[in-house]
Design an enzyme around this catalytic site. Structure first.
Site, PDB file in Angstrom:
ATOM      1  N   ILE A  90       2.242   3.120   2.436  1.00  0.00           N
ATOM      2  CA  ILE A  90       3.425   3.218   3.287  1.00  0.00           C
ATOM      3  C   ILE A  90       4.495   2.235   2.819  1.00  0.00           C
ATOM      4  O   ILE A  90       5.672   2.579   2.703  1.00  0.00           O
ATOM      5  CB  ILE A  90       3.059   2.973   4.763  1.00  0.00           C
ATOM      6  CG1 ILE A  90       2.128   4.084   5.246  1.00  0.00           C
ATOM      7  CG2 ILE A  90       4.306   2.892   5.641  1.00  0.00           C
ATOM      8  CD1 ILE A  90       1.694   3.968   6.691  1.00  0.00           C
TER       9      ILE A  90
ATOM     10  N   HIS B  25       3.947  26.036 -21.948  1.00  0.00           N
ATOM     11  CA  HIS B  25       4.721  25.024 -22.677  1.00  0.00           C
ATOM     12  C   HIS B  25       6.201  25.271 -22.455  1.00  0.00           C
ATOM     13  O   HIS B  25       6.630  26.411 -22.481  1.00  0.00           O
ATOM     14  CB  HIS B  25       4.405  25.119 -24.176  1.00  0.00           C
ATOM     15  CG  HIS B  25       5.154  24.113 -24.993  1.00  0.00           C
ATOM     16  ND1 HIS B  25       4.816  22.781 -24.992  1.00  0.00           N
ATOM     17  CD2 HIS B  25       6.233  24.256 -25.814  1.00  0.00           C
ATOM     18  CE1 HIS B  25       5.653  22.130 -25.796  1.00  0.00           C
ATOM     19  NE2 HIS B  25       6.529  23.011 -26.310  1.00  0.00           N
TER      20      HIS B  25
ATOM     21  N   GLY C  37       0.838  -1.207   0.000  1.00  0.00           N
ATOM     22  CA  GLY C  37       0.000   0.000   0.000  1.00  0.00           C
ATOM     23  C   GLY C  37       0.866   1.247   0.000  1.00  0.00           C
ATOM     24  O   GLY C  37       2.042   1.206  -0.374  1.00  0.00           O
TER      25      GLY C  37
ATOM     26  N   GLY D 208      -1.707  -1.418   6.928  1.00  0.00           N
ATOM     27  CA  GLY D 208      -2.865  -0.573   7.185  1.00  0.00           C
ATOM     28  C   GLY D 208      -2.796   0.096   8.549  1.00  0.00           C
ATOM     29  O   GLY D 208      -1.900  -0.187   9.348  1.00  0.00           O
TER      30      GLY D 208
HETATM   31  P1  NAD Z   1      -2.778   0.590   2.971  1.00  0.00           P
HETATM   32  O1  NAD Z   1      -4.150   0.204   3.301  1.00  0.00           O
HETATM   33  O2  NAD Z   1      -2.511   1.665   1.984  1.00  0.00           O
HETATM   34  O3  NAD Z   1      -1.985  -0.695   2.440  1.00  0.00           O
HETATM   35  C1  NAD Z   1      -1.884  -1.889   3.172  1.00  0.00           C
HETATM   36  C2  NAD Z   1      -1.645  -3.009   2.185  1.00  0.00           C
HETATM   37  O4  NAD Z   1      -1.299  -4.159   2.912  1.00  0.00           O
HETATM   38  C3  NAD Z   1      -2.854  -3.351   1.341  1.00  0.00           C
HETATM   39  O5  NAD Z   1      -2.456  -3.361   0.006  1.00  0.00           O
HETATM   40  C4  NAD Z   1      -3.268  -4.721   1.852  1.00  0.00           C
HETATM   41  O6  NAD Z   1      -3.843  -5.517   0.848  1.00  0.00           O
HETATM   42  C5  NAD Z   1      -1.933  -5.270   2.323  1.00  0.00           C
HETATM   43  N1  NAD Z   1      -2.007  -6.298   3.358  1.00  0.00           N
HETATM   44  C6  NAD Z   1      -2.829  -6.347   4.426  1.00  0.00           C
HETATM   45  N2  NAD Z   1      -2.544  -7.437   5.187  1.00  0.00           N
HETATM   46  C7  NAD Z   1      -1.503  -8.078   4.580  1.00  0.00           C
HETATM   47  C8  NAD Z   1      -0.746  -9.240   4.873  1.00  0.00           C
HETATM   48  N3  NAD Z   1      -1.000  -9.964   5.959  1.00  0.00           N
HETATM   49  N4  NAD Z   1       0.236  -9.601   4.024  1.00  0.00           N
HETATM   50  C9  NAD Z   1       0.505  -8.858   2.918  1.00  0.00           C
HETATM   51  N5  NAD Z   1      -0.177  -7.750   2.591  1.00  0.00           N
HETATM   52  C10 NAD Z   1      -1.166  -7.347   3.417  1.00  0.00           C
HETATM   53  O7  NAD Z   1      -2.079   0.882   4.382  1.00  0.00           O
HETATM   54  P2  NAD Z   1      -0.702   1.579   4.752  1.00  0.00           P
HETATM   55  O8  NAD Z   1       0.242   1.549   3.600  1.00  0.00           O
HETATM   56  O9  NAD Z   1      -0.279   0.955   6.036  1.00  0.00           O
HETATM   57  O10 NAD Z   1      -1.139   3.068   4.995  1.00  0.00           O
HETATM   58  C11 NAD Z   1      -2.140   3.359   5.971  1.00  0.00           C
HETATM   59  C12 NAD Z   1      -2.893   4.612   5.623  1.00  0.00           C
HETATM   60  O11 NAD Z   1      -2.048   5.728   5.797  1.00  0.00           O
HETATM   61  C13 NAD Z   1      -3.370   4.633   4.192  1.00  0.00           C
HETATM   62  O12 NAD Z   1      -4.725   4.230   4.138  1.00  0.00           O
HETATM   63  C14 NAD Z   1      -3.204   6.039   3.773  1.00  0.00           C
HETATM   64  O13 NAD Z   1      -4.452   6.681   3.773  1.00  0.00           O
HETATM   65  C15 NAD Z   1      -2.317   6.679   4.806  1.00  0.00           C
HETATM   66  N6  NAD Z   1      -1.060   7.098   4.177  1.00  0.00           N
HETATM   67  C16 NAD Z   1      -1.088   8.054   3.225  1.00  0.00           C
HETATM   68  C17 NAD Z   1       0.080   8.437   2.627  1.00  0.00           C
HETATM   69  C18 NAD Z   1       0.047   9.489   1.589  1.00  0.00           C
HETATM   70  O14 NAD Z   1      -0.922  10.252   1.534  1.00  0.00           O
HETATM   71  N7  NAD Z   1       1.037   9.564   0.721  1.00  0.00           N
HETATM   72  C19 NAD Z   1       1.282   7.837   2.957  1.00  0.00           C
HETATM   73  C20 NAD Z   1       1.282   6.866   3.925  1.00  0.00           C
HETATM   74  C21 NAD Z   1       0.091   6.499   4.526  1.00  0.00           C
END
Ligand code: NAD
Length: 484
Positions: free
Chosen positions: A199, A464, A197, A290
């Site tokens: 992060i 441009h 995801g 997450g």
């Molecule tokens: P996320 O929900 O973006 O991603 C988590 C990922 O982990 C998902 O793709 C999920 O399918 C996967 N996953 C879950 N359990 C798993 C497992 N057991 N094994 C393998 N994969 C698994 O969560 P995040 O990356 O932790 O970020 C959390 C929140 O923080 C996000 O929802 C986002 O809104 C926020 N965030 C935003 C930014 C930004 O705006 N640039 C940056 C970092 C975080």
């Protein structure tokens, strides 16, 4: 600062307690003070800014900026500009990141003092609907009150990283969460990122540039699940390629089954979709699966409020909490998307509601940016969302290989996608993938919020050669009038 002096004088004396000093809480406290309320801001940390400033958005962008420099320097070789391999002084990089945080924290501290917002360093819980009990932080200096009475309260307690059973960073020194990774303890030779995801991919990008061999495991069938696959494709191709910024491996439909320590890290057992299991060794494992709202242990039972099954607090369109006229919740604790700028916008809504102004949280577009390389950004409705809502849309894509500026930058791995309501020609959503997409999405958010038609984008003169032209060019493509 508000110039509404009539409302300032009206609010004097009315007490607002803000719980949590992140990008929801501190703007709420500052704006409430600007409106003339008597404001107290409560947070257990010594500095303001919350996770976003202290161990999230800001340090990660500081490191991602360096990662981008490193990758661009490596890529320049193909254009005839050769640098030697970068030498990473991890202590200095850590210190640089610390100074960035310190500088911004200092700005917030002086903003708070200037506005005479009172500060309590501790943890607050409701004892009833008009009183908070305070547990002081160990590092809190001076007198900390045991209780605080208020007329209005705004909860902005944010969210925390989800942990996986048996892989708690508290229990294994080789297991990191995002905050551990951002503290740059070392650059491991091999890093497993669990979770593809926001992060996971941002931190994987940092460590890959710094020289770690990064593997990412994602349990679903795609990176950044839920985001338009057309936008994710350029990122996936780069991560799976062999150029600068590439990961060692991207494993989809894969789960971590368990981990065993070995002399230099962790032996991790990975199971694919067919149930085939294999073992791989990594020096460090970072968990990014997450975040969960911080709605536990707030004394919510004392105010008759119950979080939903995901832990989010029930709020209305003015962010009033659980039907209480004088209580509010904003930011990660009050629902998705968990994004700092959404929290800041909700802070404005909640304070305006307290000040008796007509207001509502009703955005047409909450922009989102994944700060990978290339970046992925979007605003408004994506194609699938629009279709699910029964909106008749058609799309146009402008590939960056046709953008003069992207070619000049040697970064054609991008695209700009327009989602338009066909009968009205109204722009419903814009998605952008490519280096710099995060800065370009501002125009998209404004266009959608202003109710722009595709024509408005097509007829606005864009400078441009810039990447911003790709929004105009996508609109022209939608009409079939693109001049190439
Ligand atoms: P996320 O929900 O973006 O991603 C988590 C990922 O982990 C998902 O793709 C999920 O399918 C996967 N996953 C879950 N359990 C798993 C497992 N057991 N094994 C393998 N994969 C698994 O969560 P995040 O990356 O932790 O970020 C959390 C929140 O923080 C996000 O929802 C986002 O809104 C926020 N965030 C935003 C930014 C930004 O705006 N640039 C940056 C970092 C975080």
């Amino acid at each position: 600062m508000s110039s509404d002096s009539s409302s300032s004088s009206q609010q004097n004396g009315s007490r607002v307690a803000v719980i949590g000093a992140g990008p929801g809480g501190y703007p709420a406290a500052f704006l409430a003070a600007d409106y003339g309320f008597d404001v107290t801001l409560i947070d257990p940390r010594p500095e303001l800014g919350g996770v976003c400033l202290q161990e999230g958005c800001i340090p990660s962008k500081t490191l991602l900026h360096q990662a981008r420099l490193i990758n661009e320097a490596r890529a320049a070789e193909a254009c005839g500009v050769r640098f030697t391999e970068p030498k990473i002084d991890i202590d200095q990089l850590r210190e640089h990141t610390r100074l960035v945080i310190e500088r911004l924290s200092g700005g917030l501290a002086s903003g708070r003092k200037r506005r005479k917002v009172k500060r309590i360093q501790g943890r607050a819980r409701f004892s009833d609907a008009r009183t908070l009990s305070i547990e002081p932080s160990e590092s809190a200096g001076g007198e900390v009150p045991e209780e605080l009475e208020f007329d209005h309260a705004i909860l902005a307690t944010g969210s925390s990283a989800v942990t996986l059973p048996g892989m708690d960073p508290e229990e294994h020194s080789a297991v990191w969460d995002a905050a551990d990774a951002l503290a740059l303890p070392e650059i491991p030779r091999t890093l497993l990122v669990v979770g593809g995801g926001y992060i996971g991919l941002e931190m994987g990008t940092v460590y890959a540039a710094l020289g770690a061999r990064v593997t990412v495991v994602e349990m679903t069938g795609s990176l950044l699940p839920g985001i338009d696959p057309e936008l994710v494709k350029p990122l996936r191709e780069r991560l799976e390629g062999d150029g600068p910024g590439a990961f060692e491996e991207v494993l989809l439909r894969t789960r971590v089954e368990g981990m065993e320590p070995y002399a230099h890290g962790l032996e991790v057992s990975l199971a694919d979709a067919d149930g085939e299991t294999r073992s791989r060794r990594f020096e460090k494992v970072m968990i990014a699966v997450g975040r969960r709202p911080n709605s536990d242990d707030l004394g919510l039972e004392k105010i008759d409020v119950e979080p939903d099954e995901d832990g989010f607090l029930p709020v209305d369109e003015q962010r009033r909490l659980g039907g209480h006229e004088h209580l509010f919740a904003i930011g990660d604790v009050a629902g998705e998307p968990m994004l700092a700028h959404r929290a800041t916008h909700e802070a404005r809504v909640a304070v305006e509601a307290i000040a008796g102004k007509p207001t509502a949280f009703d955005p047409a577009a909450v922009p989102a940016v994944v700060f990978t390389d290339p970046e992925i950004a979007w605003a408004g409705l994506m194609e699938d969302d629009a279709r699910e809502r029964g909106i008749e849309v058609s799309t146009a894509i402008f590939p960056w290989k046709a953008s003069g500026r992207a070619v000049a930058n040697d970064r054609v791995d991008g695209l700009t996608k327009l989602i338009v309501e066909s009968p009205t020609e109204r722009v419903m959503g814009i998605g952008i993938a490519g280096a710099g997409a995060g800065e370009l999405i501002g125009e998209a958010a404004l266009a959608i919020e202003m109710g722009a038609l595709a024509k408005d984008l097509a007829r606005t003169i864009h400078a441009h050669p810039t990447l911003s032209e790709t929004l105009m060019q996508a609109a022209d493509s939608w009409y079939g009038t693109l001049v190439e």
